[in-house]
Design a protein around this motif. Structure first.
Motif, PDB file in Angstrom:
ATOM      1  N   GLU A 112      10.800  23.472   5.545  1.00 37.24           N
ATOM      2  CA  GLU A 112      10.706  23.131   6.902  1.00 37.24           C
ATOM      3  C   GLU A 112      10.132  24.280   7.682  1.00 37.24           C
ATOM      4  O   GLU A 112      10.137  25.421   7.208  1.00 37.24           O
ATOM      5  CB  GLU A 112      12.026  22.728   7.516  1.00 37.24           C
ATOM      6  CG  GLU A 112      12.940  24.065   7.286  1.00 37.24           C
ATOM      7  CD  GLU A 112      14.341  23.378   7.684  1.00 37.24           C
ATOM      8  OE1 GLU A 112      14.597  23.076   8.889  1.00 37.24           O
ATOM      9  OE2 GLU A 112      15.182  23.471   6.845  1.00 37.24           O
ATOM     10  N   PRO A 113       9.337  24.150   8.914  1.00 34.71           N
ATOM     11  CA  PRO A 113       8.844  25.317   9.379  1.00 34.71           C
ATOM     12  C   PRO A 113       9.744  26.290   9.944  1.00 34.71           C
ATOM     13  O   PRO A 113      11.044  26.059  10.150  1.00 34.71           O
ATOM     14  CB  PRO A 113       8.276  24.712  10.716  1.00 34.71           C
ATOM     15  CG  PRO A 113       9.020  23.325  10.949  1.00 34.71           C
ATOM     16  CD  PRO A 113       9.291  22.932   9.632  1.00 34.71           C
ATOM     17  N   TRP A 128       8.600  21.355  14.555  1.00 36.92           N
ATOM     18  CA  TRP A 128       7.050  21.419  14.591  1.00 36.92           C
ATOM     19  C   TRP A 128       6.390  21.473  16.097  1.00 36.92           C
ATOM     20  O   TRP A 128       5.715  22.155  16.235  1.00 36.92           O
ATOM     21  CB  TRP A 128       6.498  20.058  13.721  1.00 36.92           C
ATOM     22  CG  TRP A 128       6.521  20.280  12.289  1.00 36.92           C
ATOM     23  CD1 TRP A 128       7.424  19.584  11.525  1.00 36.92           C
ATOM     24  CD2 TRP A 128       5.776  21.143  11.443  1.00 36.92           C
ATOM     25  NE1 TRP A 128       7.223  19.882  10.031  1.00 36.92           N
ATOM     26  CE2 TRP A 128       6.050  20.806   9.989  1.00 36.92           C
ATOM     27  CE3 TRP A 128       4.513  21.895  11.942  1.00 36.92           C
ATOM     28  CZ2 TRP A 128       5.506  21.560   8.890  1.00 36.92           C
ATOM     29  CZ3 TRP A 128       4.032  22.552  10.667  1.00 36.92           C
ATOM     30  CH2 TRP A 128       4.413  22.354   9.424  1.00 36.92           C
ATOM     31  N   ASP A 129       6.916  20.718  16.920  1.00 36.10           N
ATOM     32  CA  ASP A 129       6.294  20.786  18.217  1.00 36.10           C
ATOM     33  C   ASP A 129       6.518  22.210  18.960  1.00 36.10           C
ATOM     34  O   ASP A 129       5.485  22.710  19.494  1.00 36.10           O
ATOM     35  CB  ASP A 129       6.724  19.567  19.104  1.00 36.10           C
ATOM     36  CG  ASP A 129       6.377  18.220  18.631  1.00 36.10           C
ATOM     37  OD1 ASP A 129       5.159  18.421  18.094  1.00 36.10           O
ATOM     38  OD2 ASP A 129       6.904  17.104  18.951  1.00 36.10           O
ATOM     39  N   LEU A 503       4.512  27.793   8.155  1.00 31.89           N
ATOM     40  CA  LEU A 503       4.127  26.281   8.344  1.00 31.89           C
ATOM     41  C   LEU A 503       4.282  25.544   7.163  1.00 31.89           C
ATOM     42  O   LEU A 503       3.025  25.843   6.254  1.00 31.89           O
ATOM     43  CB  LEU A 503       3.159  26.113   9.189  1.00 31.89           C
ATOM     44  CG  LEU A 503       3.264  26.814  10.617  1.00 31.89           C
ATOM     45  CD1 LEU A 503       1.852  26.429  11.512  1.00 31.89           C
ATOM     46  CD2 LEU A 503       4.488  26.318  11.416  1.00 31.89           C
ATOM     47  N   CYS A 505       3.367  23.179   4.242  1.00 28.57           N
ATOM     48  CA  CYS A 505       2.293  22.073   4.065  1.00 28.57           C
ATOM     49  C   CYS A 505       2.365  21.311   2.785  1.00 28.57           C
ATOM     50  O   CYS A 505       3.237  21.726   1.794  1.00 28.57           O
ATOM     51  CB  CYS A 505       1.067  22.272   4.134  1.00 28.57           C
ATOM     52  SG  CYS A 505       0.293  23.623   2.705  1.00 28.57           S
ATOM     53  N   GLN A 543       9.984  16.930   5.858  1.00 29.15           N
ATOM     54  CA  GLN A 543       9.294  17.883   6.988  1.00 29.15           C
ATOM     55  C   GLN A 543       7.894  18.289   6.750  1.00 29.15           C
ATOM     56  O   GLN A 543       7.466  19.063   7.644  1.00 29.15           O
ATOM     57  CB  GLN A 543      10.470  18.742   7.348  1.00 29.15           C
ATOM     58  CG  GLN A 543      11.642  18.326   7.955  1.00 29.15           C
ATOM     59  CD  GLN A 543      12.491  19.264   8.693  1.00 29.15           C
ATOM     60  OE1 GLN A 543      11.925  19.912   9.646  1.00 29.15           O
ATOM     61  NE2 GLN A 543      13.729  19.515   8.270  1.00 29.15           N
ATOM     62  N   LEU A 545       4.129  18.719   6.794  1.00 32.13           N
ATOM     63  CA  LEU A 545       2.768  18.079   7.035  1.00 32.13           C
ATOM     64  C   LEU A 545       1.625  18.246   6.103  1.00 32.13           C
ATOM     65  O   LEU A 545       1.711  19.505   5.699  1.00 32.13           O
ATOM     66  CB  LEU A 545       2.425  18.433   8.578  1.00 32.13           C
ATOM     67  CG  LEU A 545       3.618  18.229   9.532  1.00 32.13           C
ATOM     68  CD1 LEU A 545       3.301  18.850  11.074  1.00 32.13           C
ATOM     69  CD2 LEU A 545       3.753  16.870   9.786  1.00 32.13           C
ATOM     70  N   ILE A 550      -1.717  19.583  10.443  1.00 32.85           N
ATOM     71  CA  ILE A 550      -1.175  20.911  11.028  1.00 32.85           C
ATOM     72  C   ILE A 550      -2.467  21.283  11.771  1.00 32.85           C
ATOM     73  O   ILE A 550      -2.425  21.591  13.322  1.00 32.85           O
ATOM     74  CB  ILE A 550      -0.782  22.010   9.860  1.00 32.85           C
ATOM     75  CG1 ILE A 550       0.484  21.520   9.408  1.00 32.85           C
ATOM     76  CG2 ILE A 550      -0.855  23.458  10.675  1.00 32.85           C
ATOM     77  CD1 ILE A 550       0.857  22.435   7.993  1.00 32.85           C
TER      78      ILE A 550
END
Length: 777
Positions: A112-113, A128-129, A503, A505, A543, A545, A550
């Motif tokens: 997860e971020p 994420w947002d 982040l 991926c 979670q 991306l 991204i």
């Protein structure tokens, strides 16, 4: 980890050792069954492209289209281990900084971020947002877009790279440092001037027809193992293979193909090199020029050894080069390469007698101050006998990361061509920035002096891959924000800016589900073949991306209200991205249709057609003098009686670029350790030391900065006098930031002037444990 020992390997490359290593890698990552099933889809028409090297795929219908190194990369990505928020809650960044590079990546996949909080020196989860909003806020607050730096790893897909360069140029900068800047930039720079294109001209079919293959500064057994299959077949049909390398590498000597049942059952192997020349580090230029001089001498003596028709029709600059070769001193050439004229002439005779010749090279050529000139000399050699633009012949720079060539094709370049900028403006309706941006070394300097405020990395491990570690780490820590898109924890997440984000991926092996269904991405290999890659495994976390997601979501957040690009619409179906790629790049006409063909399609290579996109519309013979006043020569003059060695950094067999899979280097006989230095036994004796003693490295440079790396065990090895080799990233602190290739900017990691002094600190298990990286800076 293995027990620490030095036990020289006597077997071939590949063979049962490779199969055992694959099994060990799968077991270490707790993914034996899943990993084995995943490997069966590697490099298959309906599977994924190996996340390892950029060597092309011969047969997409074969059951086994992976090598030992690729298997390790797949195992590491398909691991069952996870790095969750709980892991970060248990560890401060200061704690993680004391761990080795192997430890960091061995913890598993990020889930997860995460955002760094200085109050407790830990990473914490972030939505994420919120992550995209934080980055957008920082980018939009900069008074000048050129204060932001956007790095790219060579593993990013064509779709991700295209969106990335589009976003960054809409944002307003050409600051695109990438891994090309650190490896094959000289190949592109040198070949564009000589033949009008910065890519190799050969295909795998050419390897079936070549009568001679010259391999300069490359170790395919470790770095591109699947290349050994082509070399094996060439050797078996009688092609001559000439290896020019300071170290005797096992993959260039003998190879046992794990897919050959008879060879495996009988413990047999295939000799690879018919000729092996161990020149001094940096001696390739003089060696190749000597080969050319031999051909000219034969021609002057009345033997017709040059392709005069080709030279007259297709080239310029030959007469000037001819005059230079006639006056060149054999004594100087011998002195610079460390080999006799007889050895050089022997190599030239192999070249002369072959009707079709391929010249391959790796970073042993590109990471030198005079690398561009050396590559142009290799190109000259090929041009002399018309060995470009016909079957079985041509230049073959062998790239590292799986899509490093594709990323450059997609526009990841700090010096964008005018045509690219014009097409972007036409297709997307904005005016791209015209000024050249920072390359990798220039980016580090910009962050050091405050011109670079935000650093964003699409993959990679910048802190470990770059030169001059002390300065690079200062540069990263000087940033207001550092952001890393990644699959696993690495050193770059520990050496961060005042604010920092991680982040996570999707990996290449994983299913990429978007609104339009399961998506595939494309990559371009070293021979300009573009093909599809589709993941098969469920994502390591819900979670995660994709890299295109991204980039698109970050672009939408950053450029809200001022971009006409439909970022989120493009993300729904990657065929839409490919349509835009086709609109910008003419060579990608009918992209979506052509990439559906198993194996994909080859991009046009003008030089292979003998169409020369140079100013003169001819291939250019480039004349160069033997380099003088090099950093090594200056260091030896300055130090007088002290022994100044030429150090080349190298990979172990248990690593790929900065990713450390373990502490063994099987082919060189090193087990359970990495802090070793390979040196000639007579040099060790002249130092008043013995095999197994410990030394500290000190760079000999002229800028007043102290550069050192302490605690390396001497290993007597077959390497030319005055030359030593050791692993990176442990030796990256020794590479001066200002030591770069002329006309390319690549760090000169293959030729660093160093002193080796007796180690001053007592050895402890903690200081030199297996897999340890450079000391915390």
């Amino acid at each position: 980890m293995s027990q620490q020992k030095i036990e020289f390997y006597t077997g071939p490359a590949g063979g049962w050792g490779a199969l055992k290593s694959v099994g060990k890698a799968l077991m270490q990552q707790d993914t034996a069954l899943k990993g084995a099933k995943t490997l069966l889809s590697a490099n298959q028409p309906d599977g994924f492209d190996c996340p390892g090297c950029a060597w092309p795929d011969r047969n997409h219908a074969s059951t086994f289209e992976f090598c030992e190194n690729g298997a390790k990369a797949v195992a590491a990505e398909a691991t069952s281990r996870r790095v969750t928020a709980e892991f970060f809650a248990q560890h401060t960044v200061a704690d993680l900084a004391t761990q080795s590079d192997f430890y960091l990546e061995d913890q598993g996949r990020l889930t997860e971020p995460m955002v760094y909080q200085a109050a407790d020196d830990k990473y914490h989860p972030i939505a994420w947002d919120d992550a995209f909003a934080l980055i957008a806020q920082q980018l939009n607050a900069l008074p000048d877009p050129n204060q932001a730096i956007f790095y790219t790893s060579g593993r990013a897909s064509n779709e991700a790279a295209f969106l990335y360069q589009l976003f960054v140029r809409e944002y307003g900068t050409n600051n695109f440092p990438d891994c090309s800047n650190m490896c094959h930039e000289p190949s592109g720079s040198g070949m564009r001037e000589s033949v009008g294109i910065g890519k190799g001209t050969v295909t795998l079919d050419d390897f079936e027809q070549a009568e001679a293959i010259f391999i300069f500064g490359q170790n395919p057994g470790t770095n591109h193992p699947r290349m050994l299959g082509e070399l094996r077949q060439a050797a078996k049909r009688g092609a001559r293979i000439v290896s020019i390398n300071p170290l005797r590498e096992r993959g260039l000597e003998r190879f046992a193909d794990p897919q050959d049942k008879l060879q495996m059952a009988t413990m047999g192997d295939t000799p690879i090199s018919t000729h092996y020349f161990q020149l001094r580090i940096g001696g390739d230029f003089a060696f190749v020029k000597g080969m050319m001089k031999h051909l000219v001498e034969l021609q002057d003596a009345g033997e017709d050894v040059l392709d005069h028709a080709f030279i007259a029709e297709h080239t310029i600059g030959f007469d000037a080069m001819l005059a230079d070769l006639r006056t060149e001193s054999w004594a100087l050439l011998e002195s610079e390469c460390g080999l006799s004229a007889e050895h050089i002439r022997a190599a030239a005779e192999v070249y002369r007698q072959a009707k079709s010749v391929i010249a391959c090279w790796g970073m042993g050529i590109t990471q030198h101050q005079n690398s561009v000139a050396t590559i142009q000399m290799i190109t000259n050699l090929l041009l002399m006998r018309g060995n470009i633009g016909r079957p079985g012949a041509g230049p073959c720079p062998v790239r590292g990361h799986s899509n490093v060539q594709g990323d450059r094709t997609m526009g990841i370049w700090e010096k964008p061509p005018v045509a690219l900028l014009q097409n972007l403006e036409k297709v997307f309706g904005f005016t791209p920035p015209q000024a050249h941006g920072f390359d990798t070394v220039e980016s580090i300097q910009a962050m050091l002096d405050g011109r670079g405020k935000v650093f964003f990395a699409l993959g990679g491990n910048f802190a470990a891959a770059t030169p001059d570690t002390v300065q690079t780490w200062k540069a990263l820590r000087n940033c207001d924000l550092t952001v890393h898109v990644t699959t696993k924890l690495n050193r770059s997440h520990i050496v961060h800016g005042k604010a920092a984000l991680i982040l996570p991926c999707l990996g290449r092996t994983e299913i990429d589900m978007q609104a339009g269904g399961v998506q595939g991405v494309t990559v371009e290999d070293s021979m300009s073949m573009v093909h599809m890659s589709v993941g098969i495994n469920p994502p390591a976390s819900e979670q995660l991306l994709s890299e295109p997601a991204i980039v698109a979501r970050l672009a939408a957040a950053t450029l809200a209200g001022r971009s006409q690009t439909p970022w989120l619409w493009l993300l729904e179906d990657y065929s839409r991205i490919r349509d835009k790629i086709e609109a910008v790049f003419p060579d990608f006409k009918d992209f979506n249709q052509r990439v559906k063909v198993p194996g994909g399609f080859r991009l046009r290579n003008t030089a292979s057609e003998r169409v020369w996109n140079t100013a003169s519309k001819k291939a250019v013979f480039k004349t160069h003098q033997v380099p003088t006043g090099t950093p090594l020569q200056r260091a030896r003059e300055r130090k007088g009686d002290a022994i100044v060695f030429a150090l080349m950094t190298t990979r172990s067999h248990d690593q790929y670029n900065t990713t450390i899979y373990g502490a063994d280097d099987r082919y060189r006989g090193v087990y359970g350790q990495r802090r070793v230095v390979f040196a000639h036994a007579d040099d060790i004796r002249d130092l008043g030391m013995k095999d197994g003693d410990w030394i500290d490295f000190h760079t000999v440079w002229d800028d007043g900065e102290e550069r050192r790396a302490d605690g390396f065990k001497l290993v007597a090895y077959n390497i030319p006098r005055g030359c030593v080799a050791a692993y990176y990233p442990e030796t990256n602190p020794l590479v001066p930031l200002s030591s770069v290739a002329a006309n390319a900017g690549t760090p000169t990691s293959k030729c660093i002037p160093v002193l080796m002094l007796p180690h001053k600190k007592p050895q402890t298990v903690a200081a030199h444990r297996a897999g340890a990286s450079q000391a915390v800076v």
